[in-house]
Every structure is written in structure tokens, then in C-alpha cells.
Design a protein around this motif. Sequence first.
Motif, PDB file in Angstrom:
ATOM      1  N   VAL A 111       0.833  -1.204   0.000  1.00  0.00           N
ATOM      2  CA  VAL A 111       0.000   0.000   0.000  1.00  0.00           C
ATOM      3  C   VAL A 111       0.867   1.254   0.000  1.00  0.00           C
ATOM      4  O   VAL A 111       0.614   2.211  -0.749  1.00  0.00           O
ATOM      5  CB  VAL A 111      -0.950  -0.002   1.213  1.00  0.00           C
ATOM      6  CG1 VAL A 111      -1.667   1.335   1.342  1.00  0.00           C
ATOM      7  CG2 VAL A 111      -1.966  -1.128   1.099  1.00  0.00           C
ATOM      8  N   VAL A 112       1.915   1.255   0.827  1.00  0.00           N
ATOM      9  CA  VAL A 112       2.804   2.415   0.894  1.00  0.00           C
ATOM     10  C   VAL A 112       3.531   2.605  -0.431  1.00  0.00           C
ATOM     11  O   VAL A 112       3.647   3.723  -0.948  1.00  0.00           O
ATOM     12  CB  VAL A 112       3.811   2.264   2.049  1.00  0.00           C
ATOM     13  CG1 VAL A 112       4.871   3.356   1.991  1.00  0.00           C
ATOM     14  CG2 VAL A 112       3.093   2.314   3.396  1.00  0.00           C
ATOM     15  N   PHE A 113       4.018   1.509  -0.995  1.00  0.00           N
ATOM     16  CA  PHE A 113       4.727   1.604  -2.277  1.00  0.00           C
ATOM     17  C   PHE A 113       3.802   2.088  -3.376  1.00  0.00           C
ATOM     18  O   PHE A 113       4.211   2.835  -4.276  1.00  0.00           O
ATOM     19  CB  PHE A 113       5.327   0.247  -2.643  1.00  0.00           C
ATOM     20  CG  PHE A 113       6.086   0.253  -3.930  1.00  0.00           C
ATOM     21  CD1 PHE A 113       7.332   0.852  -4.014  1.00  0.00           C
ATOM     22  CD2 PHE A 113       5.543  -0.334  -5.073  1.00  0.00           C
ATOM     23  CE1 PHE A 113       8.037   0.872  -5.211  1.00  0.00           C
ATOM     24  CE2 PHE A 113       6.241  -0.324  -6.264  1.00  0.00           C
ATOM     25  CZ  PHE A 113       7.492   0.274  -6.336  1.00  0.00           C
ATOM     26  N   LEU A 114       2.520   1.692  -3.334  1.00  0.00           N
ATOM     27  CA  LEU A 114       1.557   2.114  -4.345  1.00  0.00           C
ATOM     28  C   LEU A 114       1.375   3.623  -4.329  1.00  0.00           C
ATOM     29  O   LEU A 114       1.206   4.246  -5.386  1.00  0.00           O
ATOM     30  CB  LEU A 114       0.220   1.416  -4.106  1.00  0.00           C
ATOM     31  CG  LEU A 114      -0.811   1.516  -5.233  1.00  0.00           C
ATOM     32  CD1 LEU A 114      -0.315   0.778  -6.472  1.00  0.00           C
ATOM     33  CD2 LEU A 114      -2.154   0.943  -4.775  1.00  0.00           C
ATOM     34  N   THR A 115       1.412   4.223  -3.133  1.00  0.00           N
ATOM     35  CA  THR A 115       1.254   5.686  -3.048  1.00  0.00           C
ATOM     36  C   THR A 115       2.438   6.426  -3.649  1.00  0.00           C
ATOM     37  O   THR A 115       2.324   7.619  -3.957  1.00  0.00           O
ATOM     38  CB  THR A 115       1.078   6.124  -1.586  1.00  0.00           C
ATOM     39  OG1 THR A 115       2.265   5.807  -0.832  1.00  0.00           O
ATOM     40  CG2 THR A 115      -0.113   5.430  -0.946  1.00  0.00           C
ATOM     41  N   MET A 116       3.584   5.755  -3.789  1.00  0.00           N
ATOM     42  CA  MET A 116       4.742   6.376  -4.419  1.00  0.00           C
ATOM     43  C   MET A 116       4.588   6.421  -5.937  1.00  0.00           C
ATOM     44  O   MET A 116       5.290   7.179  -6.615  1.00  0.00           O
ATOM     45  CB  MET A 116       6.016   5.610  -4.042  1.00  0.00           C
ATOM     46  CG  MET A 116       6.310   5.600  -2.546  1.00  0.00           C
ATOM     47  SD  MET A 116       7.691   4.518  -2.089  1.00  0.00           S
ATOM     48  CE  MET A 116       9.048   5.316  -2.943  1.00  0.00           C
ATOM     49  N   LEU A 117       3.681   5.623  -6.479  1.00  0.00           N
ATOM     50  CA  LEU A 117       3.490   5.544  -7.921  1.00  0.00           C
ATOM     51  C   LEU A 117       2.284   6.346  -8.397  1.00  0.00           C
ATOM     52  O   LEU A 117       2.295   6.899  -9.500  1.00  0.00           O
ATOM     53  CB  LEU A 117       3.318   4.076  -8.349  1.00  0.00           C
ATOM     54  CG  LEU A 117       4.459   3.119  -7.987  1.00  0.00           C
ATOM     55  CD1 LEU A 117       4.105   1.705  -8.424  1.00  0.00           C
ATOM     56  CD2 LEU A 117       5.767   3.567  -8.621  1.00  0.00           C
ATOM     57  N   LEU A 147       1.083  16.087   6.467  1.00  0.00           N
ATOM     58  CA  LEU A 147       1.076  14.963   7.395  1.00  0.00           C
ATOM     59  C   LEU A 147       0.860  13.634   6.687  1.00  0.00           C
ATOM     60  O   LEU A 147       1.120  12.581   7.253  1.00  0.00           O
ATOM     61  CB  LEU A 147      -0.024  15.142   8.454  1.00  0.00           C
ATOM     62  CG  LEU A 147       0.191  16.256   9.481  1.00  0.00           C
ATOM     63  CD1 LEU A 147      -0.974  16.296  10.448  1.00  0.00           C
ATOM     64  CD2 LEU A 147       1.489  16.069  10.233  1.00  0.00           C
ATOM     65  N   LEU A 148       0.311  13.691   5.465  1.00  0.00           N
ATOM     66  CA  LEU A 148       0.147  12.455   4.710  1.00  0.00           C
ATOM     67  C   LEU A 148       1.508  11.818   4.522  1.00  0.00           C
ATOM     68  O   LEU A 148       2.461  12.458   4.095  1.00  0.00           O
ATOM     69  CB  LEU A 148      -0.501  12.743   3.359  1.00  0.00           C
ATOM     70  CG  LEU A 148      -1.944  13.259   3.427  1.00  0.00           C
ATOM     71  CD1 LEU A 148      -2.450  13.539   2.022  1.00  0.00           C
ATOM     72  CD2 LEU A 148      -2.840  12.261   4.115  1.00  0.00           C
ATOM     73  N   MET A 149       1.600  10.553   4.858  1.00  0.00           N
ATOM     74  CA  MET A 149       2.893   9.884   4.907  1.00  0.00           C
ATOM     75  C   MET A 149       3.593   9.881   3.559  1.00  0.00           C
ATOM     76  O   MET A 149       2.993   9.566   2.534  1.00  0.00           O
ATOM     77  CB  MET A 149       2.710   8.447   5.395  1.00  0.00           C
ATOM     78  CG  MET A 149       2.273   8.341   6.841  1.00  0.00           C
ATOM     79  SD  MET A 149       1.741   6.690   7.255  1.00  0.00           S
ATOM     80  CE  MET A 149       0.358   6.456   6.165  1.00  0.00           C
ATOM     81  N   ASN A 150       4.856  10.249   3.584  1.00  0.00           N
ATOM     82  CA  ASN A 150       5.687  10.181   2.397  1.00  0.00           C
ATOM     83  C   ASN A 150       6.195   8.751   2.266  1.00  0.00           C
ATOM     84  O   ASN A 150       6.858   8.236   3.163  1.00  0.00           O
ATOM     85  CB  ASN A 150       6.843  11.172   2.533  1.00  0.00           C
ATOM     86  CG  ASN A 150       7.712  11.199   1.286  1.00  0.00           C
ATOM     87  OD1 ASN A 150       8.401  10.243   0.982  1.00  0.00           O
ATOM     88  ND2 ASN A 150       7.666  12.312   0.579  1.00  0.00           N
ATOM     89  N   GLY A 151       5.877   8.117   1.135  1.00  0.00           N
ATOM     90  CA  GLY A 151       6.236   6.718   0.961  1.00  0.00           C
ATOM     91  C   GLY A 151       7.728   6.472   1.063  1.00  0.00           C
ATOM     92  O   GLY A 151       8.164   5.475   1.657  1.00  0.00           O
TER      93      GLY A 151
END
Length: 295
Positions: A111-117, A147-151
Amino acid sequence: MKVENRFWRVGAHLPFIIFSAACIIPFVLLATASLTSESELLKNGYSFFPSEISWAAYEYLWKGGKEIFRAYGITIFVTVVGTAVSLLITSLIAYPMSRKDYPAASILAFVVFLTMLFNGGLVPTYLVYTQIFHVKDTLFALLIPGLLMNGFSVMLMRTFFQMSIPMPIIESASIDGAGEWRTYWSFILPLSMPIMATVGLLQTLIYWNDWMNGTIYLTDTSLYGIQNLLNQILTDAQAASSGIFGSISSSAEQAAPLETVKMAIAVIGVLPIMAAYPFFQKYYVKGIVIGSVKG
């Protein structure tokens, strides 16, 4: 032998001295340009040793002294609070991702990696923040989006936890009766200062240099941070120099030293970060080196 060692020592240090000078010289030129008179800057260009020193650019900025101090206060508050909360959120998701005994670790990592894309885009983001969270024309407009997490930060912190915190420490804490929260607060965080300082510095730079959120979500100029205020001052100076204000503008506005004001704005914007960076440098370098190693 001693002469040879001295020769190699000088040869090894020389490239680093050159690289350091290449980083420092532009800032020195920036500062001297901000203290150069507008006429000399336009006539002779940039110089490390201006023949005519002028404080006109800073005097022009000082006319909005109260606004600048207020904007500095807002930016400092948002940067400190935002960085602290962001570090807490980032570490709280990175720590379980680093635990091999956590069943959902791989799902969280995906999920975290997906937000980087991919991301939702500017329009959906604006609608969510203004229609659901109602952050428009509030300080939360400068605080919450960051505050949204940076992947990247999450993955960097997860790698640090995996590589630098031995599992026996966590197991010994569990044997002594510590729960997951006690382990996190009393063992994980104290051992994670290098990566905390690294991610914290990156997040600090994001908050300090942010002007996009203020431009999008703020119409009340009294809530502007330092970057938005400096951008507004620069826009006013450009308008004054081009004569857009016309006859209603004062002579001081019409004589705005545009080029030196640009340099002074850059100095005011970057100086606090330059002053704070040496205190974080040791932890920053260590955290980057350890956190970037892939397990």
C-alpha cells in the motif's frame, strides 16, 4: 614516507574542498548580491566585492516587518508541529512493516509503495480538503496536507528498523513484560535517533519551503507563511517596477529594487535552515547511509 603521506592526504582532501567551495560560493554570492545597490547590479552584474553597499532591498522588505515576523512565526509553528506529528505517523507505520512476525507487513508495504506511484491528483485533493476536512483559510491548510505519509520516508525508516535494531532486543523487552507500545516508546524510538533526524530534516525542509498549500487553500493573507508572504512581496515588487500600480503607487513602490529584492528574499528564506542544518548533519548522514541499505 611522511612527505608522501602528506601528499596523499592533501590530494584526498582537495576534491572535497573544491566540492565544498562549489556549494558555499553560490550562497556567498547570493548574500553579497542582496547587499549590492540596484544600479551597480544592473550595470556590472554580480560580484563578490561590490563597490557600493546598499541595504535598500532589506529596507524594502522591512516595510512589512510585522507581516514578516508573523509569517515566520506561522511557518515555524507549522514546521515544528508538522514535523513532530509526521515523524510519529511515519514511525508508527514503518515499525510494524519492519516486523517479520507481523502478518500484514507485506500488505502495508504494498500500500505504501503504491502511493509512491499514484496519487489522486490536485482537483480531488482540493475537494477532499475543502469540502470534507474544511481546511480552507485555516492553519490546518498548511499542516494537514504535509502529514500524509511520504512513501519514501516510510520505506527508509522501515529499512533502518530492519537493519539496525536487532530482533533480540525486541524479544528481550517482551520477555521482561513490555508490551508493543512500551517496546516502541522505550526501546525502538531511543535507538532510532539517526533515522528520526534524517526523516525529520527532510520533512522540515518540505514544511519550510512549502508555498503551494498556502497558494491553493488560503485567501486570508494573515495566515500566510514566510514563503507565501515573500512570494507576494516579490509579486508586488515586480508590479511596482513594471509600473502596473500607476499613479496610485508611492515613489518608494515605483523605485522597488527588484533584482536585489529577489536576492534578499532568497537569503531570508534559506538562512534559518542553513543555521539549523549543522546540528542535524551527523545524524542525517548516518541515517541516510544505514536507512538506504537494502536487506
